[in-house]
Scaffold this active site. Structure first.
Site, short mmCIF file in Angstrom:
data_model
loop_
_atom_site.label_atom_id
_atom_site.label_comp_id
_atom_site.label_asym_id
_atom_site.label_seq_id
_atom_site.Cartn_x
_atom_site.Cartn_y
_atom_site.Cartn_z
CG ASP A 484 -1.67 1.03 1.12
OD1 ASP A 484 -2.27 1.49 0.51
OD2 ASP A 484 -1.47 1.96 2.49
CG ASP A 689 -1.31 1.80 7.15
OD1 ASP A 689 -1.69 1.74 5.96
OD2 ASP A 689 -1.69 3.09 7.83
CG ASP A 693 -4.30 -1.74 3.42
OD1 ASP A 693 -4.54 -1.09 1.65
OD2 ASP A 693 -3.43 -0.46 4.26
#
Length: 802
Positions: A484, A689, A693
């Site tokens: 990410d 995080d 996600d």
């Protein structure tokens, strides 16, 4: 009025009501044997445990209003069990379906174990409310008692070969019988049930091997204590005491109980990720009636088309569209981006996102299991259930090992009956039982858990928290790392990147920041907090603000030291009649800026004159470039997935040398991309995080969460980097390789023990060397095997990870 506390004696059992339903957990309770009873509103309620009664007493309305319901299910509709279901057992909540991760065709109502592999079933429908797990509580009690009894039993049995006890071997055997019986018969009872199920379903697994071994060791030892004369004199002690194997049966039972407790604990943590997602939705919504009145209703009462009010600081209840009002909404749950999004009439809003400032009225368009949040919950739940645990390998081995051991035991019995010395039957029986005992997976049971236990401790010292043993094992094989952007590669929060002054403003940069922060300290907007933080980090003492006014979705106005200060968007300043064009100023502001961000501009006007602007955005972590360089050297393919816009995503990727980038990706799309990579034959790790996600973290072979991220991400991942530093992945990879190597060495020790021990137990070497499996040889072999495994696993404590 507070409900009375549970009373187990004063309330009589009502005639004609022998079976009652516990209103808290839904279990059927025998009124005469109920653990507790509570009288409420003239009616008596019966409970399966005191804990349920206490929860009911604290808030009866919660359990009587709509028993067995919740504000949101995990996206799955309830239905009857399939034809492959096993008999129903009491459920934590009525109607909750449980399934086996390795055999998804097994579905039943209520918790239990899989009849094919013996694994604890996992819930298909997860609720936001945390329920007690009676299976975990039961296993934990059995483990504690078994450990307390097995420890002295092991010392007594093992040290007996080297120490001289003040009592005879016969007395020692009786003491061992007393210590082992509760462990095997009570502590190991659930495993004998699973052993029997494996026979009924003709599906050999680890519990088949455990049941055979522990039963053979215990029953053979009981016979040896009660009827020592049945055993050949060559295998008996000087006082006639026959060999016993109580310590093997008890220790194996205790080790398996430990594994079950750890497995059930992991299941609770897995459910915790889904509960954290469910709790993102508010429990109530503010419903507006056609006459303009407003009332609070339960979330599951909201219908499509309802008008709802969302106040500052509240989460949006369902997916819908803004009808009136304006605000800034934190949509990081969906996009992962920290910058709030301004919302006005006709803009879409997503259930579970956070309304940071103004109030607005919205129309509900998707409710219940159709909302974006419910779909995220469904994806996480399905992905977590789809992963098979490490037990799969053990069961595959057991499918061949169990029939082989039984066959060897039968051949040993037949061989001794046909060609053995007298008494033939006694020798044949001892040989057959010895084969089953020696094959009992004592060292096999230690091989993996010991290595994992030591590795978890070593990882914690290195800033790597291992939450899932399977993830640690798989990480060594990973060849693709999906990352990410926001919060993983970058800081993940808005920061003041630059302060610029415009000609004619009449103020310096420090003064402009001081004026802006002084006004913004009264605002709760995320960008306002970033400006205030920047000022305080510069040791600027903020002045009090007077006549403060906030325009939701626009900006703020206030008087600081006699100056009228406006801070906000271009549109807000233009509406206030500020002199000076903001558009002309942006070119010079952009040209003086560099870095991986897509800046959000906040303009500042003083006394009606445009004075300057503040650029806010995200920045790359200082450790990220070095971490990615090392990961490439480790031959990992890097892929960036982000919910951010394409332009800033590609800018960050270019800065970090990442060639594969996909931007504007929704949470479900992230999970789909991970699944697509897996179908291509890739072993995928996902590092993230945020809430957005979570589906991808659960879908990946290895989920890696940043310790600085959201609880949902951490709960969904198998590994957490405590400091949020991607260099921790390198340390985790080295730990994974060392652990896998260590486990293989342990398994080699364990199988070597079986390869040598089984032929000796069967009496293969008796015609050549006169070898039989004496108690001392069996104890020494078991001890050496277990000690070898433990000593080898402890070497992981010194593994080099830097």
């Amino acid at each position: 009025m507070q409900s009375p506390k549970p009373n187990e004696t004063s309330l009589p059992v009502l005639p004609g009501q022998p079976r009652q339903k516990d209103p808290v957990c839904g279990m059927t309770v025998d009124a005469a044997k109920a653990a507790a009873r509570v009288e409420h509103a003239g009616k008596t309620y019966f409970f399966c445990s005191k804990r349920c009664a206490e929860r009911f007493s604290a808030d009866p309305k919660k359990f009587l209003a709509a028993p067995g319901t919740t504000t949101m299910e995990s996206g799955s509709h309830r239905h009857a069990p399939s034809s492959d279901s096993v008999p129903a057992q009491p459920a934590a909540k009525p109607g909750v379906r449980y399934t086996c991760p390795m055999h998804p065709e097994i579905i039943q109502i209520g918790p239990g174990t899989c009849p094919k592999c013996g694994m604890a079933l996992e819930p298909m429908d997860v609720f936001a409310e945390v329920e007690a797990d009676p299976e975990y509580d039961s296993m934990l009690r059995r483990l504690r008692v078994s450990t307390a009894l097995s420890a002295p039993l092991l010392i007594l049995a093992m040290a007996g070969n080297w120490l001289h006890w003040p009592f005879s071997p016969s007395i020692k055997n009786w003491i061992e019988l007393a210590l082992a019986t509760p462990v095997v018969l009570w502590g190991g009872w659930p495993f004998f049930v699973r052993f029997w199920q494996s026979l009924v379903h003709r599906s050999p697994n680890m519990f088949t091997l455990i049941g055979l071994g522990t039963a053979a060791a215990y029953l053979d030892s009981v016979v040896a204590v009660l009827f020592p004369q049945l055993f050949p004199a060559t295998m008996s002690a000087m006082d006639g005491a026959a060999p016993v194997y109580f310590e093997a049966a008890a220790v194996i039972t205790t080790l398996v109980l430990l594994g079950q407790v750890l497995e059930l604990c992991a299941r609770q943590k897995t459910s915790g990720a889904i509960r954290a997602l469910l709790n993102l939705a508010p429990q109530q919504a503010h419903l507006l009636a056609s006459d303009g009145s407003e009332r609070d209703v339960a979330l599951d009462s909201v219908k499509v088309g309802n008008h709802l009010r969302v106040r500052p600081g509240e989460r949006v209840p369902v997916d819908g569209m803004v009808l009136a009002g304006a605000s800034a909404v934190d949509e990081s749950m969906v996009t992962g981006e920290p910058m709030p999004v301004e919302k006005a009439a006709n803009d879409k809003v997503t259930g579970g996102t956070l309304n940071t400032s103004g109030s607005f009225v919205m129309q509900a368009q998707r409710v219940g299991s159709e909302t974006t949040l419910a779909q995220i919950v469904k994806l996480v739940s399905e992905s977590q259930r789809s992963r098979a645990p490490m037990q799969r390998l053990a069961d595959q081995v057991a499918a061949y090992f169990v029939p082989t051991v039984v066959l060897v035991a039968v051949l040993a019995f037949v061989g001794w009956m046909l060609a053995g010395p007298e008494p033939r039957f006694a020798h044949a029986l001892v040989a057959a039982v010895s084969v089953l005992i020696i094959a009992c997976p004592c060292a096999l049971g230690l091989a993996t858990p010991m290595s994992i236990m030591v590795a978890v401790g070593r990882g914690a010292h290195a800033g790597v928290l291992v939450r899932n043993a399977e993830a640690l094992e798989a990480l060594a094989k990973v060849d693709t790392l999906v990352v990410d952007k926001t919060g993983t590669l970058t800081q993940g929060k808005p920061l003041v990147l630059r302060t610029a002054i415009f000609e004619g403003g009449g103020f310096g940069k420090d003064t402009l920041l001081w004026l802006s922060a002084s006004v913004e300290q009264a605002s709760e907007h995320p960008l306002a907090r970033a400006i205030v933080t920047a000022a305080r980090e510069s040791s600027v003492a903020l002045a009090p603000v007077e006549d403060f006014r906030a325009a939701p979705g626009g900006g703020v106005e206030g008087r600081v030291n006699g100056e009228i200060v406006l801070v906000g968007s271009r549109k807000f300043l233009e509406q206030q009649g500020v002199r000076g064009s903001t558009g002309e100023k942006l070119g010079s502001l952009d040209s003086g800026m560099s870095g991986p961000f897509a800046p959000s501009y906040v303009f500042v006007a003083v006394n009606g004159q445009l004075a300057g602007a503040i650029a806010l955005g995200d920045q790359i972590k200082t450790t990220t470039p070095e971490a990615l360089r090392q990961l490439r050297q480790d031959r990992l393919r890097l892929v960036m997935l982000t919910g951010d816009l394409k332009s800033p995503a590609e800018f960050v990727a270019k800065q970090l040398g990442i060639d594969e980038v996909q931007a504007e990706v929704q949470p479900d799309q992230k999970a789909e991309i991970v699944q697509r990579l897996k179908k291509e034959g890739r072993i995928v790790a996902m590092a993230g995080d945020g809430v957005n996600d979570a589906p991808a973290l659960a879908a990946a072979d290895v989920g890696i969460a940043m310790g600085t991220g959201t609880d949902v991400a951490i709960e969904s991942a198998g590994i957490t980097l405590l400091k949020g530093d991607l260099r921790g992945i390198l340390r985790a990879r080295k730990l994974s390789r060392a652990t896998v190597k260590n486990i293989r060495q342990n398994l080699a020790f364990a199988f070597l023990y079986n390869i040598i021990g089984i032929p000796v137990a069967a009496g293969v070497f008796f015609p050549l060397f006169g070898w039989l499996l004496s108690p001392m040889l069996a104890s020494a072999a078991m001890s050496f095997s277990s000690v070898s495994v433990i000593a080898n696993a402890l070497r992981l404590k010194t593994a080099r990870l830097e």
